[in-house]
Design a protein around this motif. Structure first.
Motif, PDB file in Angstrom:
ATOM      1  N   TYR A  72      -0.600  -2.559   6.584  1.00  0.00           N
ATOM      2  CA  TYR A  72      -0.620  -1.129   6.892  1.00  0.00           C
ATOM      3  C   TYR A  72      -1.420  -0.342   5.861  1.00  0.00           C
ATOM      4  O   TYR A  72      -1.349  -0.606   4.650  1.00  0.00           O
ATOM      5  CB  TYR A  72       0.803  -0.578   6.950  1.00  0.00           C
ATOM      6  CG  TYR A  72       1.592  -1.115   8.122  1.00  0.00           C
ATOM      7  CD1 TYR A  72       1.327  -0.681   9.414  1.00  0.00           C
ATOM      8  CD2 TYR A  72       2.562  -2.087   7.919  1.00  0.00           C
ATOM      9  CE1 TYR A  72       2.036  -1.184  10.482  1.00  0.00           C
ATOM     10  CE2 TYR A  72       3.276  -2.600   8.988  1.00  0.00           C
ATOM     11  CZ  TYR A  72       3.010  -2.145  10.274  1.00  0.00           C
ATOM     12  OH  TYR A  72       3.700  -2.662  11.329  1.00  0.00           O
ATOM     13  N   GLN A  73      -2.166   0.649   6.375  1.00  0.00           N
ATOM     14  CA  GLN A  73      -2.810   1.648   5.544  1.00  0.00           C
ATOM     15  C   GLN A  73      -2.093   2.977   5.776  1.00  0.00           C
ATOM     16  O   GLN A  73      -1.464   3.187   6.823  1.00  0.00           O
ATOM     17  CB  GLN A  73      -4.293   1.784   5.887  1.00  0.00           C
ATOM     18  CG  GLN A  73      -5.089   0.491   5.728  1.00  0.00           C
ATOM     19  CD  GLN A  73      -5.174   0.037   4.287  1.00  0.00           C
ATOM     20  OE1 GLN A  73      -5.313   0.852   3.384  1.00  0.00           O
ATOM     21  NE2 GLN A  73      -5.107  -1.273   4.078  1.00  0.00           N
ATOM     22  N   TYR A  74      -2.168   3.870   4.814  1.00  0.00           N
ATOM     23  CA  TYR A  74      -1.470   5.143   4.920  1.00  0.00           C
ATOM     24  C   TYR A  74      -2.436   6.297   4.706  1.00  0.00           C
ATOM     25  O   TYR A  74      -3.314   6.222   3.845  1.00  0.00           O
ATOM     26  CB  TYR A  74      -0.339   5.217   3.869  1.00  0.00           C
ATOM     27  CG  TYR A  74       0.727   4.160   4.071  1.00  0.00           C
ATOM     28  CD1 TYR A  74       1.851   4.422   4.842  1.00  0.00           C
ATOM     29  CD2 TYR A  74       0.597   2.889   3.522  1.00  0.00           C
ATOM     30  CE1 TYR A  74       2.817   3.459   5.045  1.00  0.00           C
ATOM     31  CE2 TYR A  74       1.556   1.919   3.711  1.00  0.00           C
ATOM     32  CZ  TYR A  74       2.676   2.203   4.482  1.00  0.00           C
ATOM     33  OH  TYR A  74       3.633   1.241   4.683  1.00  0.00           O
ATOM     34  N   ILE A  75      -2.270   7.332   5.506  1.00  0.00           N
ATOM     35  CA  ILE A  75      -3.082   8.556   5.363  1.00  0.00           C
ATOM     36  C   ILE A  75      -2.191   9.677   4.845  1.00  0.00           C
ATOM     37  O   ILE A  75      -1.112   9.903   5.399  1.00  0.00           O
ATOM     38  CB  ILE A  75      -3.719   8.956   6.713  1.00  0.00           C
ATOM     39  CG1 ILE A  75      -4.693   7.865   7.171  1.00  0.00           C
ATOM     40  CG2 ILE A  75      -4.430  10.287   6.598  1.00  0.00           C
ATOM     41  CD1 ILE A  75      -5.304   8.113   8.535  1.00  0.00           C
ATOM     42  N   ASN A 118       0.817  -1.209   0.000  1.00  0.00           N
ATOM     43  CA  ASN A 118       0.000   0.000   0.000  1.00  0.00           C
ATOM     44  C   ASN A 118       0.855   1.265   0.000  1.00  0.00           C
ATOM     45  O   ASN A 118       0.359   2.360  -0.288  1.00  0.00           O
ATOM     46  CB  ASN A 118      -0.922   0.019   1.217  1.00  0.00           C
ATOM     47  CG  ASN A 118      -1.935  -1.109   1.167  1.00  0.00           C
ATOM     48  OD1 ASN A 118      -2.420  -1.472   0.098  1.00  0.00           O
ATOM     49  ND2 ASN A 118      -2.255  -1.684   2.317  1.00  0.00           N
TER      50      ASN A 118
END
Length: 285
Positions: A282-285, A164
């Motif tokens: 993991y996600q990312y902002i 991601n």
């Protein structure tokens, strides 16, 4: 062919580890059940279990722990309830899936079964050389197929693994030609000593390589106050050095893609063998 027959073929493929007592074992399910299909995955997540059941497979070969502990003994043995464990175990039981973990044997394989897959599916197999000149972990130094920028290398890794996002230290426009896939960076690296009694940190060996032939490192686990701080200072000095932090699980994902290939050869055409990527956690902002 029963589930146990499949695992016996896998163990015969790996080197024998006399007196082995470790994490490679059945975690749940019935080894004596007739195998209806095999799935390889790095981590047996809830989604992986559901997808395995959807394929009609009942044998899941994984590399990393199933129930959230380092000991990974196939259950929950703490003195407080764990609702997440209960639901996951119920799903496995309901779907009739047996889980076998192949970790220590896969790393003991010659060449290492995980990193062969990582190198192969990054397009680097045959371009590596081993460096095991220090205690703790050895690592692979890779001559990249061509000179590329740090940003290009990050995008290649992100695409090959299916990430991601990528965390890195370095100047994205700097060009690199030599990468090192290095082991986990721990504080003081197992307490290994030089002959004079001073610490022989694995991190220091990596710095030695970075001072010489290596431009960029791809570590598993990281701490930030040894090699990573050295790389940040090097970049601030205008040097073309970099670190790409993939993360432990993402780092080894391609090894289980490779496992699908060699397990398919072991069992032959009568059983389907499917690789399911565990996916970037993991996600990312």
């Amino acid at each position: 062919m029963k589930n146990r027959d499949v695992v016996e073929k896998i163990l015969a493929y790996h080197p024998d580890l006399p007196g082995y007592q470790g994490c490679d074992e059945w975690k749940c399910g019935d080894p004596e059940a007739e195998c209806t299909g095999i799935v390889t995955a790095l981590v047996p997540t809830m989604d992986i279990i559901r997808k395995t059941a959807g394929l009609g497979a009942n044998l899941l070969i994984v590399h990393e722990p199933i129930f959230y502990t380092s000991a990974d003994k196939g259950g929950w043995y703490e003195d407080f309830p764990n609702a997440v464990y209960d639901e996951k175990r119920a799903l496995l039981d309901r779907c009739g899936i047996a889980v076998w973990r192949d970790h220590d044997h896969m790393h003991a394989h010659q060449p290492d079964g995980i990193f062969t897959g990582v190198l192969k599916h990054l397009g680097w197999l045959g371009r590596e050389r081993a460096d095991s000149s220090s205690g703790g972990f050895g690592h692979f130094i890779v001559d990249l197929p061509r000179e590329m920028t740090v940003e290009e290398l990050c995008r290649h890794i992100k695409s090959a693994i299916g990430l991601n996002g990528v965390r890195y230290i370095g100047n994205p426009r700097d060009t690199v030609r030599t990468a090192a896939i290095v082991g986990h960076l721990y504080p003081m690296d197992f307490g290994i000593k030089h002959t004079d009694g001073t610490p022989a940190e694995y991190s220091v060996q990596i710095i030695k390589d970075l001072e010489g032939q290596v431009d960029v490192i791809l570590p598993g686990e990281v701490i930030e106050w040894t090699v990573l701080s050295y790389i940040r200072d090097a970049v601030q000095q205008g040097r073309a050095k970099a670190m790409i932090h993939i993360g432990h699980l993402n780092w080894e994902e391609l090894g289980m893609k490779y496992a699908q290939e060699w397990i398919s050869e072991l069992v032959g055409p009568q059983l389907p063998v499917t690789y399911l990527p565990s996916g970037d956690m993991y996600q990312y902002i």
